[in-house]
Scaffold this motif. Sequence first.
Motif, mmCIF file in Angstrom:
data_model
loop_
_atom_site.group_PDB
_atom_site.id
_atom_site.type_symbol
_atom_site.label_atom_id
_atom_site.label_comp_id
_atom_site.label_asym_id
_atom_site.label_seq_id
_atom_site.Cartn_x
_atom_site.Cartn_y
_atom_site.Cartn_z
ATOM 1 N N GLU A 1 0.963 -1.122 -0.176
ATOM 2 C CA GLU A 1 -0.051 0.085 0.123
ATOM 3 C C GLU A 1 0.766 1.126 0.146
ATOM 4 O OE1 GLU A 1 -3.318 -0.153 2.567
ATOM 5 O OE2 GLU A 1 -4.029 -1.882 1.583
ATOM 6 N N ASP B 1 0.906 4.890 0.564
ATOM 7 C CA ASP B 1 0.356 5.989 1.065
ATOM 8 C C ASP B 1 1.410 6.930 1.377
ATOM 9 O OD1 ASP B 1 1.190 4.971 3.622
ATOM 10 O OD2 ASP B 1 -0.843 4.619 3.993
ATOM 11 N N HIS B 2 1.030 8.089 1.999
ATOM 12 C CA HIS B 2 1.973 9.297 2.454
ATOM 13 C C HIS B 2 3.003 8.416 3.716
ATOM 14 C CE1 HIS B 2 2.335 11.980 6.044
ATOM 15 N NE2 HIS B 2 3.013 12.730 5.391
ATOM 16 N N HIS B 3 2.385 7.665 4.359
ATOM 17 C CA HIS B 3 3.435 7.009 5.444
ATOM 18 C C HIS B 3 4.501 6.169 4.832
ATOM 19 C CE1 HIS B 3 4.263 5.349 9.379
ATOM 20 N NE2 HIS B 3 4.291 3.996 8.753
ATOM 21 N N ARG C 1 10.893 6.744 -0.592
ATOM 22 C CA ARG C 1 11.746 7.827 -1.161
ATOM 23 C C ARG C 1 13.173 8.004 -0.623
ATOM 24 N NH1 ARG C 1 8.614 11.745 1.170
ATOM 25 N NH2 ARG C 1 10.035 12.666 2.553
ATOM 26 N N PHE D 1 -2.640 -0.756 -3.248
ATOM 27 C CA PHE D 1 -3.475 0.144 -3.039
ATOM 28 C C PHE D 1 -2.341 1.635 -3.290
ATOM 29 C CE2 PHE D 1 -4.369 3.948 -0.262
ATOM 30 C CZ PHE D 1 -5.600 4.165 -0.561
ATOM 31 N N MET D 2 -2.980 2.768 -3.673
ATOM 32 C CA MET D 2 -2.113 3.962 -3.771
ATOM 33 C C MET D 2 -3.097 5.116 -3.830
ATOM 34 S SD MET D 2 0.270 4.892 -6.805
ATOM 35 C CE MET D 2 -0.242 6.013 -7.737
ATOM 36 N N ASP D 3 -2.675 6.261 -2.968
ATOM 37 C CA ASP D 3 -3.441 7.452 -3.000
ATOM 38 C C ASP D 3 -2.271 8.644 -3.811
ATOM 39 O OD1 ASP D 3 -1.598 8.503 -1.269
ATOM 40 O OD2 ASP D 3 -2.933 8.362 0.462
ATOM 41 N N SER D 4 -2.802 9.556 -3.852
ATOM 42 C CA SER D 4 -1.871 10.656 -4.541
ATOM 43 C C SER D 4 -0.613 10.821 -4.051
ATOM 44 C CB SER D 4 -2.568 12.107 -4.617
ATOM 45 O OG SER D 4 -2.626 12.570 -3.480
ATOM 46 N N SER D 5 -0.341 10.086 -2.863
ATOM 47 C CA SER D 5 1.100 10.139 -2.369
ATOM 48 C C SER D 5 2.111 9.531 -3.307
ATOM 49 C CB SER D 5 1.318 9.465 -1.029
ATOM 50 O OG SER D 5 0.452 10.232 -0.022
ATOM 51 N N ILE E 1 1.605 9.294 -6.510
ATOM 52 C CA ILE E 1 1.933 10.398 -7.632
ATOM 53 C C ILE E 1 3.060 11.341 -7.175
ATOM 54 C CG2 ILE E 1 0.775 11.933 -9.111
ATOM 55 C CD1 ILE E 1 -0.359 9.359 -9.581
ATOM 56 N N GLY E 2 2.959 11.805 -5.939
ATOM 57 C CA GLY E 2 4.030 12.469 -5.446
ATOM 58 C C GLY E 2 5.361 11.900 -5.618
ATOM 59 N N MET F 1 6.497 12.186 -9.126
ATOM 60 C CA MET F 1 7.049 13.421 -9.364
ATOM 61 C C MET F 1 8.375 13.808 -9.032
ATOM 62 S SD MET F 1 3.273 15.345 -9.422
ATOM 63 C CE MET F 1 3.859 16.900 -8.970
ATOM 64 N N GLY F 2 8.585 13.452 -7.677
ATOM 65 C CA GLY F 2 9.712 13.977 -6.915
ATOM 66 C C GLY F 2 10.842 12.946 -7.382
#
Lengths: 148, 100
Positions: free
Chosen positions: B18, B20-22, B28, B52-56, B58-59, B62-63
């Motif tokens: 998954e 997510d931001h966490h 990263r 599962f993935m959220d916009s994190s 995508i971030g 991009m990063g």
Amino acid sequence: MTYTNEMKLSFSAKSVNESFARTAVSSFVLPLDPTIAELTEIKTAISEAVTNCIVHGYKHGEGTIYIEAKITESGKLIVKIRDKGYGIPDIKSAMEPLFTTGGEEQAGLGFTVMQNFMDKVSVRSKPMKGTAVTMEKHIVRHLKNDRA
Amino acid sequence: MLKIQSENQVMTAELSGELDHHRCAVIRKKIDMLTEQERPRMLRLDFSGVQFMDSSGIGLVMGRYRQMSLIGGKLMVINIPPHLKNLFRLSGLGALGVLE
């Protein structure tokens, strides 16, 4: 409006709880028999809103995130995700695609995702009081015979 | 959870579970540390194992695109599973030419 089911949750604004929050809400809607795609959309939207509370609402420290979810007689999920944090100074800009104050690693797509994956999204925010995001999604009723 | 392999200056990071931001914060750091050390000419982010993935997520793409541009390399996103197609479509990442 009459609700057939309701739940409330409160938990620490820690990123490790993002997974807990989206899983809890997706379990709550399971009796409506959503499709996998509908569940994915709900989980993603919840994850975005909870991440916003952590990254923006409580950017200066710790806090609590509150989730209230209701299911209407017509099979609609209404979910409110709230923090008592910093607030959004300019909601209109915050909802623009690619707008972010969260630094280079934030895509600025949180509200875009919520708006695309849910039927309705509304935001109320007061500086230094907090932000509440309310989202609605109607779960399409499926004929039992259609389901494998 | 995260498997990174390099061959002929092409680094491939297999993402799973998954995103997510966490979890993106941890992933990263690992990827950036290795790309700075090895300076590959291409970084491939393999999404086949992402449930599962959220916009994190995508971030994260991009990063890493910025990171690879800084060291003169390229980024490719490969094996996007069907359940993530909608999110990638919304992201506008296609315009960067990084999607397989």
